[in-house]
Design a protein around this motif. Structure first.
Motif, PDB file in Angstrom:
ATOM      1  N   ARG A  39       0.837  -1.192   0.000  1.00 58.51           N
ATOM      2  CA  ARG A  39       0.000   0.000   0.000  1.00 58.51           C
ATOM      3  C   ARG A  39       0.872   1.243   0.000  1.00 58.51           C
ATOM      4  O   ARG A  39       1.998   1.228   0.519  1.00 58.51           O
ATOM      5  N   ALA A  40       0.341   2.307  -0.581  1.00 61.20           N
ATOM      6  CA  ALA A  40       1.045   3.594  -0.619  1.00 61.20           C
ATOM      7  C   ALA A  40       0.513   4.466   0.514  1.00 61.20           C
ATOM      8  O   ALA A  40      -0.699   4.710   0.601  1.00 61.20           O
ATOM      9  N   TYR A  41       1.396   4.919   1.387  1.00 60.17           N
ATOM     10  CA  TYR A  41       1.010   5.685   2.580  1.00 60.17           C
ATOM     11  C   TYR A  41       1.273   7.174   2.366  1.00 60.17           C
ATOM     12  O   TYR A  41       2.230   7.561   1.693  1.00 60.17           O
ATOM     13  N   PHE A  42       0.427   7.993   2.992  1.00 55.47           N
ATOM     14  CA  PHE A  42       0.553   9.441   2.892  1.00 55.47           C
ATOM     15  C   PHE A  42       0.021  10.084   4.163  1.00 55.47           C
ATOM     16  O   PHE A  42      -0.639   9.442   4.987  1.00 55.47           O
ATOM     17  N   SER A  43       0.295  11.374   4.312  1.00 54.37           N
ATOM     18  CA  SER A  43      -0.297  12.193   5.367  1.00 54.37           C
ATOM     19  C   SER A  43      -1.176  13.241   4.703  1.00 54.37           C
ATOM     20  O   SER A  43      -0.787  13.829   3.687  1.00 54.37           O
ATOM     21  N   TYR A  44      -2.351  13.470   5.250  1.00 47.46           N
ATOM     22  CA  TYR A  44      -3.267  14.422   4.624  1.00 47.46           C
ATOM     23  C   TYR A  44      -3.632  15.534   5.604  1.00 47.46           C
ATOM     24  O   TYR A  44      -3.614  15.349   6.818  1.00 47.46           O
ATOM     25  N   GLN A  45      -3.965  16.699   5.039  1.00 46.45           N
ATOM     26  CA  GLN A  45      -4.339  17.852   5.851  1.00 46.45           C
ATOM     27  C   GLN A  45      -5.359  18.699   5.085  1.00 46.45           C
ATOM     28  O   GLN A  45      -5.024  19.321   4.066  1.00 46.45           O
ATOM     29  N   PRO A  46      -6.627  18.725   5.517  1.00 46.12           N
ATOM     30  CA  PRO A  46      -7.605  19.609   4.879  1.00 46.12           C
ATOM     31  C   PRO A  46      -7.430  21.045   5.348  1.00 46.12           C
ATOM     32  O   PRO A  46      -6.902  21.294   6.443  1.00 46.12           O
ATOM     33  N   ASP A  47      -7.844  21.991   4.518  1.00 41.57           N
ATOM     34  CA  ASP A  47      -7.762  23.387   4.947  1.00 41.57           C
ATOM     35  C   ASP A  47      -8.944  23.719   5.844  1.00 41.57           C
ATOM     36  O   ASP A  47      -9.845  22.911   6.066  1.00 41.57           O
ATOM     37  N   SER A  48      -8.940  24.939   6.375  1.00 38.66           N
ATOM     38  CA  SER A  48      -9.960  25.330   7.357  1.00 38.66           C
ATOM     39  C   SER A  48     -11.356  25.417   6.742  1.00 38.66           C
ATOM     40  O   SER A  48     -12.362  25.293   7.448  1.00 38.66           O
ATOM     41  N   LEU A  49     -11.453  25.633   5.414  1.00 40.54           N
ATOM     42  CA  LEU A  49     -12.747  25.748   4.752  1.00 40.54           C
ATOM     43  C   LEU A  49     -13.280  24.404   4.271  1.00 40.54           C
ATOM     44  O   LEU A  49     -14.435  24.307   3.849  1.00 40.54           O
ATOM     45  N   GLY A  50     -12.426  23.377   4.312  1.00 33.45           N
ATOM     46  CA  GLY A  50     -12.849  22.061   3.855  1.00 33.45           C
ATOM     47  C   GLY A  50     -12.970  21.961   2.354  1.00 33.45           C
ATOM     48  O   GLY A  50     -13.680  21.088   1.835  1.00 33.45           O
ATOM     49  N   SER A  51     -12.258  22.839   1.620  1.00 30.59           N
ATOM     50  CA  SER A  51     -12.334  22.826   0.160  1.00 30.59           C
ATOM     51  C   SER A  51     -11.025  22.403  -0.497  1.00 30.59           C
ATOM     52  O   SER A  51     -10.955  22.277  -1.718  1.00 30.59           O
ATOM     53  N   LYS A  52     -10.005  22.182   0.307  1.00 31.83           N
ATOM     54  CA  LYS A  52      -8.702  21.800  -0.237  1.00 31.83           C
ATOM     55  C   LYS A  52      -8.108  20.699   0.647  1.00 31.83           C
ATOM     56  O   LYS A  52      -8.267  20.712   1.871  1.00 31.83           O
TER      57      LYS A  52
END
Length: 434
Positions: free
Chosen positions: A358-371
């Motif tokens: 599997r390919a692992y990553f870290s994710y982070q949404p912006d404060s508006l939830g659009s990015k």
């Protein structure tokens, strides 16, 4: 070497000299300062010449690898680790030889013997208690996360398999932790030190077997802890043989009893104990804080992402819709958004961190939830891919972004995927194997 050695054989004195030098090198008494913020540099400074000698001997003698790996990312069995182990053995052997030539008449070293046993005893106590207390609070091995549960069993390496085996069951981890804590507490009190050493042999023998049987890369360190435990028990062999085998009376141990004739010297025992508790407390506090933060982060939700397993309903790359196929290892089949901004997807993509298929990553949404930014690691400054994100429904996510030279458009559908292992089942009555 007896409990209170007054004389010993020639082979015994050679063995003592070797053991004294070896344990001093491997356990490094200055390591007690490593947890003190102002003095953490001291043990490393002493290590520098030995590290240089390790590289030198590898180039001239060992040839383990052309370039030694000194930083194993959690592995203690690196090429440098093995070269260092051989270096310590050679230095101890040569040192014992020189010591014997320089001092051929001495038959015993009661003071050195006493302090060596103190070093080994307190080191084992500190290590056992540190690892044990983490297990008591179920903080060393964690329950498998969703990405791990979605990985086929056959894809795992034995080390990760064993880690999840222990992390799955909090009661078992706590039980093993209590055994290690007991070793630490018994070794700390000199009247129960022998019992602690005997228990340490059993505990570390189990650890060594796990490390060797499941290829856990702590073989060097755990083996030395087992050897140190056996060393302490060996000092009491005459009493043990008398009691357990010969069924004959035995005298109290004098191994950790040191007579002081001057009043101020009696305070050294209190100072010694206080020093150990002080330095050990710093190290334990740092370790406990780290694992506690890690455990808390494992339940953190990054809104508006709902943690879970998502099926990749639509995968468009550079304008081409790629149909789902088990034969296509490059096409994304599912994406898992786990807690604390960790995730993975089922595909082969070397630009991400690949583990167990599997390919692992870290994710982070912006404060508006659009990015939504994806990085290889949460510590990276640059994002590997930035998606414009839409969440038209609670169970659906649409991602549109650029990854390098490739444009990606994904439609993700949250699955109601249930892993039975999360139930932590227990049955008193089992009518059949399940």
């Amino acid at each position: 070497m007896n409990s209170n050695p007054s004389s010993t054989s020639f082979s015994g004195i050679i063995t003592f000299r070797f053991a004294f030098l070896y344990f001093i090198l491997f356990f490094n008494p200055l390591g007690y300062f490593s947890g003190i913020p102002v003095l953490e540099w001291l043990p490393q400074l002493v290590r520098l010449p030995f590290d240089a000698l390790t590289f030198f001997l590898n180039d001239r003698l060992f040839h383990i690898k052309p370039v030694l790996n000194q930083f194993g990312g959690g592995s203690g069995d690196t090429s440098f680790g093995w070269a260092q182990q051989f270096t310590f053995l050679i230095l101890s052997g040569l040192g014992a030889l020189v010591w014997t030539i320089a001092d051929p008449k001495s038959k015993s070293y009661p003071k050195l013997h006493y302090w060596l046993c103190i070093l080994v005893r307190f080191t084992l106590a500190g290590v056992s208690f540190s690892y044990g207390i983490l297990k008591v609070f179920a903080m060393q091995m964690h329950f498998p996360n969703m990405s791990q549960m979605a990985t086929p069993l056959g894809d795992y390496l034995p080390m990760r398999f064993s880690w999840m085996f222990i992390g799955y069951s909090a009661p078992y981890q706590i039980f093993s932790g209590l055994a290690e804590v007991a070793v630490g507490l018994l070794l700390f009190w000199r009247k129960t030190a022998l019992l602690g050493a005997l228990l340490a042999v059993g505990v570390f023998a189990n650890v060594v077997m796990l490390n060797y049987s499941y290829d856990i890369p702590v073989k060097i360190y755990s083996s030395n802890l087992l050897i140190a435990s056996i060393f302490l028990v060996w000092q009491e062999r005459n009493r043990l043989i008398s009691f357990f085998i010969q069924n004959s009376p035995t005298v109290p141990s004098l191994l950790f009893e040191k007579a002081y004739s001057i009043k101020w010297q009696k305070a050294t025992r209190i100072v010694k104990t206080a020093f150990f508790l002080f330095t050990f407390g710093f190290t334990l506090a740092d370790t406990f804080s780290y694992y506690q933060d890690t455990k808390q982060q494992n339940t953190k939700v990054l809104e508006p992402i709902r943690p879970g397993m998502y099926h990749v309903e639509l995968f468009v790359k550079n304008g081409d819709t790629i149909p789902e196929s088990l034969a296509d290892s490059l096409r994304w089949r599912d994406v898992i958004f786990d807690y604390n901004g960790q995730g993975s997807f089922s595909a082969q993509d070397s630009s991400f961190r690949m583990r167990y298929g599997r390919a692992y990553f870290s994710y982070q949404p912006d404060s508006l939830g659009s990015k939504l930014d994806w990085k290889i690691s949460a510590f990276d400054r640059e994002s590997l891919v930035s998606f414009a994100m839409q969440i038209p429904e609670d169970d659906r996510i649409i991602l549109n972004g650029q990854k390098g030279v490739d444009s990606l458009y994904l439609v993700l559908k949250k699955l109601n995927r249930h892993f039975q292992i999360t139930e932590r089942q227990f049955h008193w009555i089992s009518e059949s194997n399940r």
